[in-house]
Design an enzyme around this catalytic site. Structure first.
Site, PDB file in Angstrom:
ATOM      1  N   GLY A 192       6.586   4.845   8.552  1.00 39.57           N
ATOM      2  CA  GLY A 192       5.758   6.051   8.666  1.00 39.57           C
ATOM      3  C   GLY A 192       5.865   6.611  10.065  1.00 39.57           C
ATOM      4  N   SER A 193       4.780   7.210  10.540  1.00 42.37           N
ATOM      5  CA  SER A 193       4.850   7.892  11.840  1.00 42.37           C
ATOM      6  C   SER A 193       4.719   6.903  13.006  1.00 42.37           C
ATOM      7  CB  SER A 193       3.740   8.938  11.927  1.00 42.37           C
ATOM      8  OG  SER A 193       2.485   8.304  11.899  1.00 42.37           O
ATOM      9  N   LYS A 236       0.850  -1.198   0.000  1.00 44.04           N
ATOM     10  CA  LYS A 236       0.000   0.000   0.000  1.00 44.04           C
ATOM     11  C   LYS A 236       0.882   1.245   0.000  1.00 44.04           C
ATOM     12  CE  LYS A 236      -1.903   2.707   2.869  1.00 44.04           C
ATOM     13  NZ  LYS A 236      -1.689   3.905   2.033  1.00 44.04           N
ATOM     14  N   GLU A 267       9.693  15.356  16.200  1.00 43.86           N
ATOM     15  CA  GLU A 267      10.077  15.229  14.787  1.00 43.86           C
ATOM     16  C   GLU A 267       9.263  16.234  13.961  1.00 43.86           C
ATOM     17  OE1 GLU A 267       8.876  11.627  12.636  1.00 43.86           O
ATOM     18  OE2 GLU A 267      10.906  11.553  11.809  1.00 43.86           O
ATOM     19  N   CYS A 280      13.427  10.206   7.611  1.00 38.92           N
ATOM     20  CA  CYS A 280      13.199   9.683   8.969  1.00 38.92           C
ATOM     21  C   CYS A 280      14.480   9.739   9.806  1.00 38.92           C
ATOM     22  CB  CYS A 280      12.617   8.293   8.919  1.00 38.92           C
ATOM     23  SG  CYS A 280      13.492   7.226   7.810  1.00 38.92           S
ATOM     24  N   GLU A 298       9.285   0.810  10.961  1.00 42.66           N
ATOM     25  CA  GLU A 298      10.339   1.820  10.866  1.00 42.66           C
ATOM     26  C   GLU A 298       9.634   3.154  10.995  1.00 42.66           C
ATOM     27  OE1 GLU A 298      12.251   4.650   9.887  1.00 42.66           O
ATOM     28  OE2 GLU A 298      12.314   3.936   7.815  1.00 42.66           O
TER      29      GLU A 298
HETATM   30  P1  NAD Z   1       1.564   8.096   8.367  1.00 47.28           P
HETATM   31  O1  NAD Z   1       2.196   7.242   9.386  1.00 47.28           O
HETATM   32  O2  NAD Z   1       0.164   8.571   8.619  1.00 47.28           O
HETATM   33  O3  NAD Z   1       1.514   7.336   6.943  1.00 47.28           O
HETATM   34  C1  NAD Z   1       2.424   6.347   6.538  1.00 47.28           C
HETATM   35  C2  NAD Z   1       1.657   5.234   5.825  1.00 47.28           C
HETATM   36  O4  NAD Z   1       0.740   4.629   6.726  1.00 47.28           O
HETATM   37  C3  NAD Z   1       0.818   5.715   4.641  1.00 47.28           C
HETATM   38  O5  NAD Z   1       0.854   4.739   3.621  1.00 47.28           O
HETATM   39  C4  NAD Z   1      -0.572   5.800   5.238  1.00 47.28           C
HETATM   40  O6  NAD Z   1      -1.605   5.712   4.302  1.00 47.28           O
HETATM   41  C5  NAD Z   1      -0.582   4.616   6.174  1.00 47.28           C
HETATM   42  N1  NAD Z   1      -1.569   4.702   7.263  1.00 47.28           N
HETATM   43  C6  NAD Z   1      -2.052   5.814   7.850  1.00 47.28           C
HETATM   44  N2  NAD Z   1      -2.928   5.476   8.825  1.00 47.28           N
HETATM   45  C7  NAD Z   1      -2.989   4.119   8.851  1.00 47.28           C
HETATM   46  C8  NAD Z   1      -3.706   3.171   9.648  1.00 47.28           C
HETATM   47  N3  NAD Z   1      -4.520   3.545  10.620  1.00 47.28           N
HETATM   48  N4  NAD Z   1      -3.501   1.848   9.402  1.00 47.28           N
HETATM   49  C9  NAD Z   1      -2.652   1.445   8.439  1.00 47.28           C
HETATM   50  N5  NAD Z   1      -1.964   2.300   7.649  1.00 47.28           N
HETATM   51  C10 NAD Z   1      -2.117   3.623   7.856  1.00 47.28           C
HETATM   52  O7  NAD Z   1       2.497   9.298   8.093  1.00 47.28           O
HETATM   53  P2  NAD Z   1       2.117  10.697   7.396  1.00 47.28           P
HETATM   54  O8  NAD Z   1       0.805  11.220   7.864  1.00 47.28           O
HETATM   55  O9  NAD Z   1       2.315  10.542   5.959  1.00 47.28           O
HETATM   56  O10 NAD Z   1       3.238  11.631   7.983  1.00 47.28           O
HETATM   57  C11 NAD Z   1       3.092  12.085   9.307  1.00 47.28           C
HETATM   58  C12 NAD Z   1       4.412  12.082  10.000  1.00 47.28           C
HETATM   59  O11 NAD Z   1       4.995  10.766   9.935  1.00 47.28           O
HETATM   60  C13 NAD Z   1       5.480  12.946   9.364  1.00 47.28           C
HETATM   61  O12 NAD Z   1       5.363  14.267   9.707  1.00 47.28           O
HETATM   62  C14 NAD Z   1       6.715  12.305   9.892  1.00 47.28           C
HETATM   63  O13 NAD Z   1       6.959  12.746  11.191  1.00 47.28           O
HETATM   64  C15 NAD Z   1       6.380  10.856   9.913  1.00 47.28           C
HETATM   65  N6  NAD Z   1       6.875  10.140   8.712  1.00 47.28           N
HETATM   66  C16 NAD Z   1       7.911   9.314   8.878  1.00 47.28           C
HETATM   67  C17 NAD Z   1       8.419   8.646   7.793  1.00 47.28           C
HETATM   68  C18 NAD Z   1       9.580   7.727   7.918  1.00 47.28           C
HETATM   69  O14 NAD Z   1      10.233   7.445   6.920  1.00 47.28           O
HETATM   70  N7  NAD Z   1       9.848   7.202   9.101  1.00 47.28           N
HETATM   71  C19 NAD Z   1       7.863   8.823   6.527  1.00 47.28           C
HETATM   72  C20 NAD Z   1       6.758   9.649   6.393  1.00 47.28           C
HETATM   73  C21 NAD Z   1       6.277  10.289   7.510  1.00 47.28           C
END
Ligand code: NAD
Length: 503
Positions: free
Chosen positions: A243-244, A190, A403, A299, A265
Site C-alpha cells: 500500500g502507501s 485484510k 506518486e 505501484c 511493498e
Molecule cells: P493505504 O496504504 O491506505 O491502504 C492499503 C491497505 O492498508 C488497505 O488494506 C488499508 O485498509 C490498510 N490500512 C490503511 N491504514 C492502515 C493502518 N493504519 N494500519 C494498518 N492497515 C492500514 O493505501 P490507499 O489509501 O488505498 O491508497 C493511497 C495511496 O497508496 C495511493 O494513491 C497510492 O499512492 C498508494 N498505493 C500503493 C499501492 C501499491 O501497490 N504499492 C496500492 C494501493 C495504493
C-alpha cells in the site's frame, strides 16, 4: 444469519452468491464492528455491504490462526499434502475464473477482459507456482569439525497478518497467500476496503480445497482499526503489507512494539529511460502500457519517462498517437475498453488535484489534462480521467516527484547516460525502472546503476510469479514472488549435534 450472503447479479449478467461476513475458522461470521459498502466506480452506485472487523474480531481471527498452527492441523502436515491442497485451490480458481474476473472488474473498475486474462492468470499461476514449492523448501547440513554435526531446518514464521491494496484485489491476495501457505504459516488476510468482495468468494474455495479451519482467515475493514490491531497483536509473528508509504510507516511503528518480522511493498515513482538507439515503436508501446494500463494504478508504474533530448519531440508525438489509438475509456464491460474508471471518488479527486496542481505550476499538457465524460448516461457519475501527459516541468516539481497513482505521466529530456542515471536515482523511491536501448552493454550497465528492486530492459510491467518483486529505499523491505518470496515466510533454525565430548 440472513445477511451473511446476498444474491448479486453483475452488469455482465453473472449471478452469484456473495458472502458478506468475516471468514474465521472456515466459517462466515458476523462482525461486532461496522460495515463497508462497496461501490461500482463506473456508476457510483453501491454493489454490496459487507461486515468490517473490529479489533475484537481480529483477536478472534488471530487466535484461530494460532490454534491452526498446531498439529495435526497445519504446521506438521506433510508439505506435499500442503502443496496438493494449494494445487487444488488453483484448479478451483481456474474453474471460477469468469466469476472472479466479474467481481474484481465490478468492484475495482478494471476492464473485465483485463481481469479475466491478466489478473486471474497471475493469481492462479501464483498459487500453482507456490504449490510446487511446498515440499521443496528445506535446510542444509553444515560441515564443521568431526565432533560436531550441524544442520538447519526451515520453519514457518507462524501467524502472518497480510494487509493488501485494491489495485489487483485477488492477485495481491495470492502474492501474499502463496508463499505464506507453501511455507506452512497460518494467515489473517485484510483486503482493502475499496475492494472487499472477491476475497470472500475466494474464502469458499479455501474451505473446498480442504484447508483446515483457521489456516486462512479473511477480515475486511478500513485499516485504521483491524489493520492496526493486526500490526499490534502479540500473537501475530509477521506483517506483510502492500500500500502507501505513509501507511507502511504507521505499520512499522505498530509492529515495533512486538518486534515483528515485516515485509513492506509501498509506492514508487519509477523511471523509464529511452536512449537514442532504442527501437522507438517498442519504447512507445511499452512506456504507454507502463503507465496507462490498470488506470495507472500500479505501484511499479513507470511514471517518470526520461527521453534523450534528440528524440524527445518524436517520442511525444508517438506517445500521444498511442494514447489516441489505444486508450479507449469506458466501463468495465465493453470489450474495447482499455481504461476503466479510477477505483474510488477519493482517488479520482486526488488524481485530478495533481493534474490541476501541475498545470498551475506551469507544466505543459501534451495530452489529456482533466476528467473524462463518458458517452453513456449510465456512466455519467463514474470516476473517469483522461490519460494525461506532462512535459516542460522541472525534476523538482511535485508532479515529477510524487506518486499520483493514476493515468498521469511526466516525460522529460536528458542529455547523456550520466544525466539520465543521476536523475532517475534522484528520488526517495526505488521500486521499478525500465531502460530502452539496443546497446547490450549499456542496457546492463544502466540496469546495475539504477537504484531499484527491479529493472525491465526493453519492456515495462511484465511481472512474473517466478521472478522476485520488491523495492529498495522507501519503496519497501523484503521481496515477494519467486524463490526469494519464500525467505519472507520462513525462518532458519540451526541445530548443533555434539558427536564427541567437546566439553
Ligand atoms: P493505504 O496504504 O491506505 O491502504 C492499503 C491497505 O492498508 C488497505 O488494506 C488499508 O485498509 C490498510 N490500512 C490503511 N491504514 C492502515 C493502518 N493504519 N494500519 C494498518 N492497515 C492500514 O493505501 P490507499 O489509501 O488505498 O491508497 C493511497 C495511496 O497508496 C495511493 O494513491 C497510492 O499512492 C498508494 N498505493 C500503493 C499501492 C501499491 O501497490 N504499492 C496500492 C494501493 C495504493
Amino acid at each position: 444469519m440472513a445477511d451473511l450472503y446476498i444474491d448479486l447479479v453483475a452488469p455482465n449478467g453473472h449471478s452469484y452468491k456473495q458472502p458478506t461476513g468475516l471468514f474465521i475458522n472456515n466459517e462466515f461470521v458476523p462482525s461486532t464492528g461496522q460495515k463497508i459498502t462497496s461501490i461500482d466506480p463506473a456508476t457510483d452506485k453501491p454493489i454490496a455491504t459487507v461486515h468490517a472487523a473490529s479489533s475484537e474480531d481480529v483477536n478472534r481471527a488471530v487466535n484461530a490462526a494460532k490454534a491452526a498452527l498446531v498439529y495435526p492441523s497445519w504446521k506438521l502436515l506433510p508439505p506435499t499434502d500442503r502443496g496438493q491442497m494449494m494445487a487444488k485451490l488453483a484448479d478451483l480458481m481456474e474453474q471460477n475464473r469468469e466469476l472472479f474476473a466479474t467481481i474484481d472488474a465490478w468492484d475495482n473498475g478494471k476492464p473485465y477482459h483485463v481481469a479475466l486474462n491478466e489478473d486471474l492468470t497471475e493469481a492462479i499461476t501464483t498459487i500453482r507456482y507456490y504449490s510446487g514449492w511446498a515440499d521443496k523448501t528445506f535446510g542444509q547440513t553444515i560441515s564443521t569439525t568431526p565432533e560436531k554435526f550441524a544442520y538447519t531446518i526451515r520453519q514457518p514464521v507462524g501467524v502472518v497478518g497480510q494487509i493488501i491494496p485494491w489495485n489487483y484485489p485477488l492477485s495481491m491476495a495470492t502474492w501474499k497467500l502463496g508463499p505464506a501457505l507453501a511455507c506452512g504459516n497460518t494467515v489473517v488476510l485484510k483486503p482493502a476496503e475499496q475492494t472487499p468482495l472477491s476475497a470472500l468468494v475466494f474464502a469458499n474455495l479455501i474451505k473446498e480445497a480442504g484447508f483446515p479451519p483457521g489456516v486462512v482467515n479473511i477480515v475486511n475493514e478500513y485499516g485504521k482499526e483491524a489493520g492496526a490491531a493486526l500490526a499490534e497483536h502479540p500473537l501475530v509473528d509477521k506483517i506483510a503489507f502492500t500500500g502507501s508509504t505513509m501507511t507502511a510507516r504507521e505499520i512499522m511503528k505498530k509492529a515495533a512494539g512486538t518486534l515483528k518480522n515485516i515485509t513492506l511493498e509501498t509506492g514508487g515513482k519509477s523511471p523509464l529511460l529511452v536512449f537514442p538507439d532504442a527501437d522507438m515503436e517498442q519504447a512507445v508501446k511499452w512506456s504507454h502500457f507502463g503507465i496507462m494500463s490498470n488506470q495507472g494504478q500500479i505501484c511499479t508504474a513507470t511514471s517518470r519517462i526520461f527521453v534523450h533530448k534528440d528524440i524527445l519531440e518524436q517520442f511525444l508525438v508517438q506517445f500521444k498517437q498511442a494514447i489516441d489509438s489505444t486508450s479507449k475509456i469506458g466501463d468495465q464491460w465493453d470489450e474495447s475498453t482499455f481504461q476503466g474508471p479510477q477505483v474510488t471518488r477519493a482517488q479520482y479527486d486526488r488524481i485530478l488535484s495533481y493534474i490541476e496542481m501541475a498545470k498551475a505550476d506551469g507544466a505543459v499538457v501534451v495530452s489529456g489534462g482533466g476528467k473524462h465524460t463518458p458517452a453513456e448516461s449510465k456512466n455519467k457519475d463514474g470516476y473517469f480521467i483522461e490519460p494525461t501527459v506532462f512535459t516542460g516541468t522541472p525534476d523538482s516539481s511535485r508532479i515529477a516527484r510524487e506518486e499520483v497513482f493514476g493515468p498521469v505521466v511526466v516525460i522529460l529530456p536528458f542529455s547523456d547516460e550520466e544525466d539520465a542515471i543521476r536523475r532517475a536515482n534522484d528520488t526517495t523511491y526505488g521500486l521499478g525502472a525500465a531502460v530502452f536501448t539496443r546497446d547490450l552493454t549499456r542496457a546492463h550497465r544502466v540496469a546495475a546503476e539504477i537504484e531499484s528492486g527491479m529493472v525491465w530492459i526493453n519492456s515495462s510491467q511484465d511481472c512474473d510469479p517466478r521472478i522476485p518483486f520488491g523495492g529498495v529505499k522507501q519503496s519497501g523491505i523484503g521481496r515477494e514472488l519467486g524463490e526469494a518470496g519464500l525467505e519472507a515466510y520462513s525462518q532458519v533454525k540451526a541445530v548443533h549435534v555434539n558427536l564427541g565430548s567437546m566439553l
